[in-house]
Design an enzyme around this catalytic site. Structure first.
Site, PDB file in Angstrom:
ATOM      1  CG  ASP A   1      -9.240  -7.071  -0.371  1.00 24.42           C
ATOM      2  OD1 ASP A   1      -9.753  -7.926  -0.891  1.00 24.42           O
ATOM      3  OD2 ASP A   1      -9.534  -6.966   0.737  1.00 24.42           O
ATOM      4  CB  SER A   2     -12.686  -7.457  -4.140  1.00 24.57           C
ATOM      5  OG  SER A   2     -13.083  -7.962  -3.251  1.00 24.57           O
TER       6      SER A   2
ATOM      7  CG  PHE B   1     -11.699  -7.871   4.960  1.00 26.72           C
ATOM      8  CD1 PHE B   1     -11.845  -9.117   5.771  1.00 26.72           C
ATOM      9  CD2 PHE B   1     -11.340  -6.792   5.897  1.00 26.72           C
ATOM     10  CE1 PHE B   1     -11.477  -9.321   7.170  1.00 26.72           C
ATOM     11  CE2 PHE B   1     -11.031  -6.942   7.408  1.00 26.72           C
ATOM     12  CZ  PHE B   1     -11.277  -8.446   7.713  1.00 26.72           C
TER      13      PHE B   1
ATOM     14  CG  HIS C   1      12.317  -3.796  12.869  1.00 24.42           C
ATOM     15  ND1 HIS C   1      13.613  -4.417  12.648  1.00 24.42           N
ATOM     16  CD2 HIS C   1      11.659  -4.598  13.485  1.00 24.42           C
ATOM     17  CE1 HIS C   1      13.758  -5.496  13.293  1.00 24.42           C
ATOM     18  NE2 HIS C   1      12.172  -5.829  13.883  1.00 24.42           N
TER      19      HIS C   1
ATOM     20  CG  ASP D   1     -14.741 -12.263  -0.927  1.00 25.93           C
ATOM     21  OD1 ASP D   1     -14.434 -11.080  -1.141  1.00 25.93           O
ATOM     22  OD2 ASP D   1     -13.762 -12.898  -0.633  1.00 25.93           O
TER      23      ASP D   1
ATOM     24  CG  ASP E   1      -3.240  -9.473   2.703  1.00 27.53           C
ATOM     25  OD1 ASP E   1      -3.670 -10.464   2.385  1.00 27.53           O
ATOM     26  OD2 ASP E   1      -3.607  -8.697   3.467  1.00 27.53           O
TER      27      ASP E   1
ATOM     28  CB  CYS F   1      18.561  -3.284  13.026  1.00 23.35           C
ATOM     29  SG  CYS F   1      16.722  -4.006  13.948  1.00 23.35           S
TER      30      CYS F   1
ATOM     31  CB  CYS G   1      17.105  -7.160  12.199  1.00 27.55           C
ATOM     32  SG  CYS G   1      16.212  -6.293  10.885  1.00 27.55           S
TER      33      CYS G   1
ATOM     34  CB  CYS H   1      15.965  -3.521   8.650  1.00 30.59           C
ATOM     35  SG  CYS H   1      15.592  -2.682  10.532  1.00 30.59           S
TER      36      CYS H   1
END
Length: 376
Positions: free
Chosen positions: A89-90, A93, A340, A143, A271, A314, A309, A311
């Site tokens: 990311d630039s 934000f 998870h 930006d 994201d 789990c 799940c 994963c």
RNA sequence: GGGAGUGUUCCCGAGCGGUCAAAGGGGGCAGACUGUAAAUCUGUUGCCGUACGGCUACGGUGGUUCGAACCCACCCGCUCCCA
């Protein structure tokens, strides 16, 4: 290069080919702001949670350890030992979220470091130089993420400036690559659409940046406090003006429901800090909705976080154990929770892709959109 | 044996005659979090009632007072000091 494979109404199934591998889309990027997934996951763990892309932040890495350190260590891939695609990311934000004491001018933005308070200047050129040093697969344009609500006049002038900044980003990244100053000579650049909640600004801005023929296009400035319906409306307004043959990225979104609804409106890439942050706070995604593992009702619950799940968490641990880890402030609780939740998000996108492949995304969306965001 | 303290709501701990169901922590219970200044922040935490309010509470028992967690007497339990 984006390859559009199939569509179902506005929803798209595609592939994004990069030098660091192919991203099957729609996809969710796993946020590692300071080159680490918060909660204690390393690049090795990312393999186990079906991560396709890692996202790091220009601003944070510029401050610490310093982008030149990362460059000297061979770039983010070598530094983190993650060999898949990385998007940086630039810093745009952070200009928005670190609201105090910032000053936005044509050249760039001056604001205070959240670490030691010192004045930082960042403009399009600085952001590109830093990202070139980081060597990410994809660099984001610098930006301004206008706060919500915004005045039309302010949003309009901000948009105009963001276009000029974007042109400067493209020029500067081109120069850095030409002069051999980019750690990744194939570094891609995505532009970011802004315009607050004003349809006319959104459309005009999108048309302008589409002409710059960038490697991908993002919608920024959403999920910053506006009602969810407003967010969906803005996506619907902008989407027809986004190039069909380029990947589309909705920045910072969102809940599982937000993601399914946005895929249905033509978005390919997402994201969000939510799955990791929620996990650190004990809120876990399940295929029935969200649970708060700290709740007393899980004290003797022998079931896994989510029944459906598979994963690593789990497959091995009970809700009772996870609850204990959270109550006892054991960092393992956070680590397992983050594993998870990110696995859940990556699996959600995997299921969405399968549904698109089989032409049943619409029913998939209907089944899960509201359910996954509900609380149990 | 002599002397000095001390006992508060689940725990620690403030309180020193009315504005005290009692500060502040901790713990408990619940909530928030959307391009991560976030292992953070918020609410709530005697009982009953929606609320006005009522009831029961500050080791025990008596007492002083219009009124006591706070003052007095004795008792009980802890702590420390001297023998």
């Amino acid at each position: 290069m984006y390859e559009l494979i199939k569509t179902e109404h506005a929803a798209r199934r595609g592939r994004f080919h990069t030098v660091h591998g192919t991203i099957e889309t729609p996809a969710f990027m796993n946020v590692a702001t300071a080159a680490a997934i918060k909660g204690g996951l390393s690049a090795f763990d990312l393999k186990d949670i079906k991560c396709q892309v890692m996202l790091c932040n220009t601003y944070h890495l510029h401050l610490r350890p310093g982008d030149e350190v990362v460059r000297d260590m061979g770039g983010l891939h070598k530094f983190t030992r993650w060999d898949g695609p990385i998007l940086t990311d630039s810093g745009g934000f952070q200009v928005f979220s670190l609201a105090s004491l910032r000053k936005i001018k044509e050249e760039g933005v001056t604001f205070n470091s959240h670490i030691d308070g010192r004045r930082i200047f960042m403009g399009p050129e600085e952001s590109m130089q830093i990202q070139a040093n980081l060597g990410s697969t994809i660099a984001m344009a610098f930006d301004e993420c206008v706060k919500n609500p915004a005045e039309h006049a302010y949003a309009q002038q901000s948009c105009a400036r963001t276009v000029r900044w974007l042109q400067r980003c493209k020029t500067e990244l081109g120069r850095l690559k030409d002069e051999g100053l980019a750690v990744n000579p194939d570094q891609l650049l995505f532009g970011i659409n802004q315009g607050s909640c004003f349809d006319d600004l959104r459309v005009a801005h999108m048309k302008e940046i589409a002409d710059l023929d960038l490697d991908g296009y993002s919608i920024g400035g959403l999920a910053v406090g506006e009602p969810t319906e407003e967010m969906y409306r803005v996506i619907e307004v902008v989407e027809p003006h986004m190039p069909q043959n380029k990947i589309r990225y909705l920045m910072g979104v969102g809940t599982p429901g937000n993601i399914l609804e946005s895929i249905a409106r033509g978005v390919d890439l997402f994201d969000c800090v939510m799955p990791a942050r929620n996990a650190r706070h004990g809120h876990f995604n399940t295929w029935q909705g969200i649970i708060n593992i700290r709740n007393a009702k899980y004290e003797r619950d022998e079931s896994p976080i989510s029944q459906e799940c598979d994963c690593p968490v789990c497959r091995n641990f009970t809700r009772s154990y996870l609850r204990h880890l959270f109550k006892a402030d054991e960092i393992l609780g956070m680590r397992l929770g983050v594993m998870h939740n990110l696995y859940f998000y990556n699996t959600l996108l995997e299921k969405a892709r399968a549904a698109l492949d089989e032409g049943r995304f619409e029913s998939f969306r209907m089944q899960y959109s509201a359910l996954l965001d509900s609380r149990i």
